[in-house]
Design a protein around this motif. Structure first.
Motif, mmCIF file in Angstrom:
data_model
loop_
_atom_site.group_PDB
_atom_site.id
_atom_site.type_symbol
_atom_site.label_atom_id
_atom_site.label_comp_id
_atom_site.label_asym_id
_atom_site.label_seq_id
_atom_site.Cartn_x
_atom_site.Cartn_y
_atom_site.Cartn_z
ATOM 1 N N THR A 118 0.821 -1.209 0.000
ATOM 2 C CA THR A 118 0.000 0.000 0.000
ATOM 3 C C THR A 118 0.860 1.266 0.000
ATOM 4 N N SER A 119 0.190 2.402 0.015
ATOM 5 C CA SER A 119 0.883 3.687 0.076
ATOM 6 C C SER A 119 1.689 3.818 1.365
ATOM 7 N N ASP A 120 1.289 3.111 2.406
ATOM 8 C CA ASP A 120 2.038 3.143 3.662
ATOM 9 C C ASP A 120 3.448 2.592 3.475
ATOM 10 N N ASP A 121 3.580 1.590 2.618
ATOM 11 C CA ASP A 121 4.906 1.020 2.344
ATOM 12 C C ASP A 121 5.789 2.030 1.617
ATOM 13 N N VAL A 122 5.199 2.762 0.672
ATOM 14 C CA VAL A 122 5.961 3.763 -0.082
ATOM 15 C C VAL A 122 6.439 4.868 0.854
#
Length: 550
Positions: A118-122
């Protein structure tokens, strides 16, 4: 029907039977040949899933982690095991007058262990890079970039200033899994995590296992097709074997133990004894003689620098020092880069006669020693055209320097060659009159570090200590100019001004020699920004095919 034919055949004489059988055999062979020709003419070989490939690398992996990757082996494996944020995105667009990029990730992204990406990983990856305790090589590339989570699939990245080359830099932003690294303190990321050698990624392949010797030398990595990949490869297995020398990797290729070899030299190429495919890949890098005008008065004379340029036989250097595995370079961009001005080719020809005329016309007289000299009318001091040239310890650069020394001697310029095992301190202190060195752009075609006057001193890479206010302004403009045509025009102006000022003697751009065995198909790269980019389209590689109708 068959019984009637049988009776007819039995009624034939022995001679007639032989004639009939011979005719039937000819008819069948002809029919089969016609069918084969028809089939081959109306079908093509189409790639199908399956098979494996083994790459040979002369290096050792240390951190198979996009945040920490520092060696060529690291970056090669990262390219195979991780996807960059742009390839993971469904779309992206610029906002806020070029300061903010909004990225929307694809639906249903997963890590190779099945967990959602998800965007959290980015955002976690970017913040890890920006943490100084991590000591990431990417720190300076993403300094000052502010991430913002919009949703599970969407985020924004805001820059301090608009930067036209940021999309290139984002190719290096390959997310790492937050669920794996979130609890690891940044200072310990390099030391304690087994996932630096057993990575969980998002690329076309996923980690399976690796083998190493008792002394710790890693022998090989075994990768398998990643079922969660956004670009699913044809190859089922991808192996990487590591070697301690180019000779060992060459022998492995000749024995069929590896299918691909990268960054080989021309000597090794001549020792390849098996059928193979050969690719000359062009990287955005060049080598030049950088002139430090602060160290000696003669180098401040533009006529001297111009004469040296005319007395430089690039074709001879490429032929004799590099076995024709390079192209001529005449300015701060290579011929394969955006905005290269081809008019530079005509302006920078080899002519010892013209070089000598320039020196003669400007008061540099030939002495009995064969070295030109000139007496300053004001100070009455005599200056000679004798310079020290520092080169790296490498046979290619030694041969290059020897060719320059011999040709420059013909116009009355003496060169003393000094070979150093390490140039770090010399470059740091700008302690040289002339130095043979390379500028490597990588993914980012920004001229700032190499030619802006603010980069004259360490850690800047303006090795000629070049200073031109017009060039500074143009370089600054290109960095914020999102109009490609306008930027190309600025690049041409920069090249022509630098060409007129002669701060360096540009020499050549070496190619990246890549060998593949004949069974591998689908490799079509010609220009790559970095060596690991030879794997950017690995999903298109294949070894197995099936015939299908056109």
């Amino acid at each position: 029907m068959f019984s009637k034919l049988k009776k007819i055949f039995q009624a034939l004489s022995k001679k007639e039977r032989l004639f009939f059988l011979a005719f039937a055999a000819i008819f069948l062979v002809s029919l089969i040949a016609i069918l084969i020709i028809f089939f081959n003419h109306h079908t093509i070989a189409s790639p199908i899933e399956g098979g494996e490939f083994t790459e040979g690398i002369v290096d050792q992996p240390i951190f198979i982690n996009p945040v920490l990757a520092s060696s060529d082996a690291d970056r090669d494996l990262v390219e195979l095991l991780f996807e960059d944020v742009l390839d993971l995105s469904q779309n992206y667009k610029w906002e806020n007058e070029g300061k903010t990029i909004r990225i929307r990730l694809k639906d249903d992204l997963h890590w190779s262990d099945g967990q959602p990406l998800t965007s959290d990983d980015v955002i976690f990856t970017l913040e890890t890079i920006q943490n100084q305790d991590t000591r990431s090589p990417l720190f300076s590339s993403f300094k000052g970039v502010t991430p913002l989570r919009v949703s599970e699939r969407e985020l924004t990245l805001t820059l301090p200033l608009p930067y036209a080359f940021f999309e290139n830099i984002l190719k290096d932003l390959k997310p790492i899994p937050k669920h794996i690294f979130a609890d690891v303190p940044p200072a310990n990321l390099m030391k304690l995590s087994n996932y630096n050698l057993e990575p969980i990624g998002s690329g076309p392949f996923k980690y399976l296992s690796y083998k190493k010797q008792k002394d710790g030398f890693i022998l090989s990595y075994q990768l398998v097709q990643n079922k969660y990949a956004v670009k699913k490869p044809y190859l089922k297995n991808f192996n990487v074997n590591f070697y301690q020398s180019e000779e060992a990797s060459r022998d492995a290729f000749n024995k069929g133990e590896v299918d691909g070899l990268g960054n080989i030299n021309s000597t090794t190429l001549k020792e390849i004894t098996v059928p193979h495919q050969e690719f000359a890949l062009w990287l955005p890098r060049y080598y030049a003689i950088f002139l430090n005008q602060n160290t000696t008065e003669p180098l401040k004379d533009k006529n001297v620098r111009t004469a040296l340029n005319y007395a430089t036989d690039r074709k001879k250097i490429i032929n004799e020092a590099l076995d024709n595995q390079a192209m001529e370079v005449f300015g701060p961009l290579t011929p394969t880069m955006e905005g290269y001005d081809e008019s530079l080719n005509e302006k920078n020809f080899f002519s010892l006669e013209k070089a000598g005329e320039i020196l003669e016309e400007n008061g540099w007289q030939m002495t009995e020693s064969g070295i030109r000299a000139k007496t300053n009318k004001k100070t009455k001091q005599t200056q000679t055209l004798e310079f020290n040239l520092i080169i790296p310890e490498n046979p290619i650069f030694s041969r290059t320097a020897n060719i320059l020394r011999d040709d420059w001697q013909k116009i009355g310029v003496k060169i003393n060659i000094q070979t150093l095992a390490s140039l770090e301190e010399t470059i740091k202190n700008r302690d040289y009159q002339m130095i043979l060195f390379g500028n490597i752009f990588g993914r980012n075609p920004d001229l700032f570090s190499f030619w802006h006057s603010s980069e004259k001193f360490y850690p800047g890479l303006n090795l000629s200590l070049y200073e031109n206010k017009t060039v500074d302004a143009l370089i600054e403009k290109t960095r914020q100019n999102f109009d490609e045509n306008s930027r190309i025009n600025d690049y041409k102006n920069i090249q022509n001004i630098i060409n007129d000022d002669r701060p360096s003697i540009f020499l050549f751009s070496r190619n990246y020699l890549y060998l593949l065995n004949n069974k591998l198909k689908g490799f079509e790269e010609k220009n790559i920004p970095v060596p690991s980019a030879r794997f950017e389209n690995v999903d298109k590689w294949y070894v197995k095919t099936i015939k299908v109708f056109k």
